[in-house]
Design a protein around this motif. Sequence first.
Motif, PDB file in Angstrom:
ATOM      1  N   UNK A 134      19.096 -71.619 -58.594  1.00 44.63           N
ATOM      2  CA  UNK A 134      19.207 -72.478 -59.770  1.00 44.63           C
ATOM      3  C   UNK A 134      19.292 -71.766 -61.097  1.00 44.63           C
ATOM      4  N   UNK A 135      19.470 -70.455 -61.087  1.00 46.96           N
ATOM      5  CA  UNK A 135      19.521 -69.678 -62.327  1.00 46.96           C
ATOM      6  C   UNK A 135      20.764 -68.790 -62.305  1.00 46.96           C
ATOM      7  N   UNK A 136      21.318 -68.509 -63.498  1.00 43.13           N
ATOM      8  CA  UNK A 136      22.480 -67.622 -63.587  1.00 43.13           C
ATOM      9  C   UNK A 136      22.396 -66.756 -64.842  1.00 43.13           C
ATOM     10  N   UNK A 137      23.028 -65.600 -64.749  1.00 41.53           N
ATOM     11  CA  UNK A 137      23.200 -64.688 -65.876  1.00 41.53           C
ATOM     12  C   UNK A 137      24.680 -64.640 -66.200  1.00 41.53           C
ATOM     13  N   UNK A 138      25.004 -64.583 -67.493  1.00 40.73           N
ATOM     14  CA  UNK A 138      26.401 -64.482 -67.910  1.00 40.73           C
ATOM     15  C   UNK A 138      26.505 -63.510 -69.076  1.00 40.73           C
ATOM     16  N   UNK A 139      27.528 -62.668 -69.051  1.00 40.95           N
ATOM     17  CA  UNK A 139      27.853 -61.801 -70.182  1.00 40.95           C
ATOM     18  C   UNK A 139      29.224 -62.209 -70.712  1.00 40.95           C
ATOM     19  N   UNK A 140      29.358 -62.140 -72.037  1.00 37.22           N
ATOM     20  CA  UNK A 140      30.586 -62.597 -72.699  1.00 37.22           C
ATOM     21  C   UNK A 140      30.919 -61.660 -73.866  1.00 37.22           C
ATOM     22  N   UNK A 141      32.180 -61.577 -74.205  1.00 36.11           N
ATOM     23  CA  UNK A 141      32.613 -60.858 -75.403  1.00 36.11           C
ATOM     24  C   UNK A 141      33.739 -61.660 -76.053  1.00 36.11           C
ATOM     25  N   UNK A 142      34.071 -61.328 -77.277  1.00 35.77           N
ATOM     26  CA  UNK A 142      35.066 -62.125 -78.007  1.00 35.77           C
ATOM     27  C   UNK A 142      36.469 -61.979 -77.439  1.00 35.77           C
ATOM     28  N   UNK A 143      36.700 -60.889 -76.706  1.00 32.02           N
ATOM     29  CA  UNK A 143      38.032 -60.624 -76.164  1.00 32.02           C
ATOM     30  C   UNK A 143      37.891 -59.845 -74.866  1.00 32.02           C
ATOM     31  N   UNK A 144      38.968 -59.752 -74.138  1.00 38.12           N
ATOM     32  CA  UNK A 144      39.015 -58.890 -72.954  1.00 38.12           C
ATOM     33  C   UNK A 144      39.871 -57.656 -73.236  1.00 38.12           C
ATOM     34  N   UNK A 145      40.484 -57.600 -74.432  1.00 42.20           N
ATOM     35  CA  UNK A 145      41.374 -56.508 -74.816  1.00 42.20           C
ATOM     36  C   UNK A 145      40.887 -55.898 -76.129  1.00 42.20           C
ATOM     37  N   UNK A 146      40.668 -54.579 -76.128  1.00 42.43           N
ATOM     38  CA  UNK A 146      40.177 -53.859 -77.302  1.00 42.43           C
ATOM     39  C   UNK A 146      40.978 -52.587 -77.501  1.00 42.43           C
ATOM     40  N   UNK A 147      40.911 -52.041 -78.693  1.00 46.27           N
ATOM     41  CA  UNK A 147      41.532 -50.758 -79.002  1.00 46.27           C
ATOM     42  C   UNK A 147      40.481 -49.655 -78.855  1.00 46.27           C
ATOM     43  N   UNK A 148      40.943 -48.430 -78.673  1.00 46.75           N
ATOM     44  CA  UNK A 148      40.040 -47.287 -78.617  1.00 46.75           C
ATOM     45  C   UNK A 148      39.160 -47.291 -79.869  1.00 46.75           C
ATOM     46  N   UNK A 149      37.871 -47.060 -79.694  1.00 44.14           N
ATOM     47  CA  UNK A 149      36.845 -46.970 -80.746  1.00 44.14           C
ATOM     48  C   UNK A 149      36.474 -48.321 -81.360  1.00 44.14           C
ATOM     49  N   UNK A 150      37.110 -49.400 -80.937  1.00 41.06           N
ATOM     50  CA  UNK A 150      36.737 -50.725 -81.439  1.00 41.06           C
ATOM     51  C   UNK A 150      35.434 -51.157 -80.767  1.00 41.06           C
ATOM     52  N   UNK A 151      34.556 -51.771 -81.528  1.00 39.08           N
ATOM     53  CA  UNK A 151      33.269 -52.185 -80.982  1.00 39.08           C
ATOM     54  C   UNK A 151      33.407 -53.403 -80.076  1.00 39.08           C
ATOM     55  N   UNK A 152      32.834 -53.285 -78.883  1.00 34.77           N
ATOM     56  CA  UNK A 152      32.768 -54.378 -77.914  1.00 34.77           C
ATOM     57  C   UNK A 152      31.331 -54.890 -77.958  1.00 34.77           C
ATOM     58  N   UNK A 153      31.137 -56.114 -78.423  1.00 31.59           N
ATOM     59  CA  UNK A 153      29.801 -56.704 -78.524  1.00 31.59           C
ATOM     60  C   UNK A 153      29.626 -57.689 -77.367  1.00 31.59           C
ATOM     61  N   UNK A 154      28.494 -57.563 -76.675  1.00 26.80           N
ATOM     62  CA  UNK A 154      28.253 -58.337 -75.460  1.00 26.80           C
ATOM     63  C   UNK A 154      27.109 -59.320 -75.685  1.00 26.80           C
ATOM     64  N   UNK A 155      27.411 -60.597 -75.473  1.00 28.96           N
ATOM     65  CA  UNK A 155      26.445 -61.692 -75.580  1.00 28.96           C
ATOM     66  C   UNK A 155      25.886 -61.959 -74.192  1.00 28.96           C
ATOM     67  N   UNK A 156      24.581 -62.203 -74.104  1.00 23.13           N
ATOM     68  CA  UNK A 156      23.883 -62.424 -72.831  1.00 23.13           C
ATOM     69  C   UNK A 156      23.291 -63.820 -72.809  1.00 23.13           C
TER      70      UNK A 156
END
Length: 162
Positions: free
Chosen positions: A50-72
């Motif tokens: 009955x429980x789940x974990x999910x990770x999300x980011x604003x995009x699935x495509x990024x440029x080198x050195x661009x910050x990938x921020x992950x929501x939990x």
Amino acid sequence: MTEQAIPAHLQHWPGLFEWRDGALMQASAADVAVARSYPSYADKGGLVNGRRLTVMSRSRLYRIAEEVRVIHVVEAVEPGQELYIMGPKPVYGEYLDDALVTQQPPQDVWAPDTYNGPTLPSPAVDYNYEITAYRFDRAGRHTIEWCIGNLHSNRLAIEVEA
């Protein structure tokens, strides 16, 4: 997904916060937009007891050195559970490209003895986890997964291009 199809526990927005220079602050508008998309997010983690974990980011495509921020996000869909919603709490058990990049979860991660904040009875959702961030120095595919005990989030696949 229509508004009526969204379960009641996902219709309330509690806000998203982060620690900045030792102070609790509202998260950026971009991070809030990602988190607010959770109710209709198609790639949620699988349900276990009955429980789940999910990770999300604003995009699935990024440029080198661009910050990938992950929501939990932790969601408990069956009655009889409690979510410890005070935070943002540390993220334990996060893997980047199958390598652990945070500490392992403590034994009492779901019912910490030291916790004295508010709880929510399930069904409920908890967005109050730290936002993790990564930068990649070369092009290619990367995966991010959050694992606590027998719960495994979705595998968030990020493509980095030059």
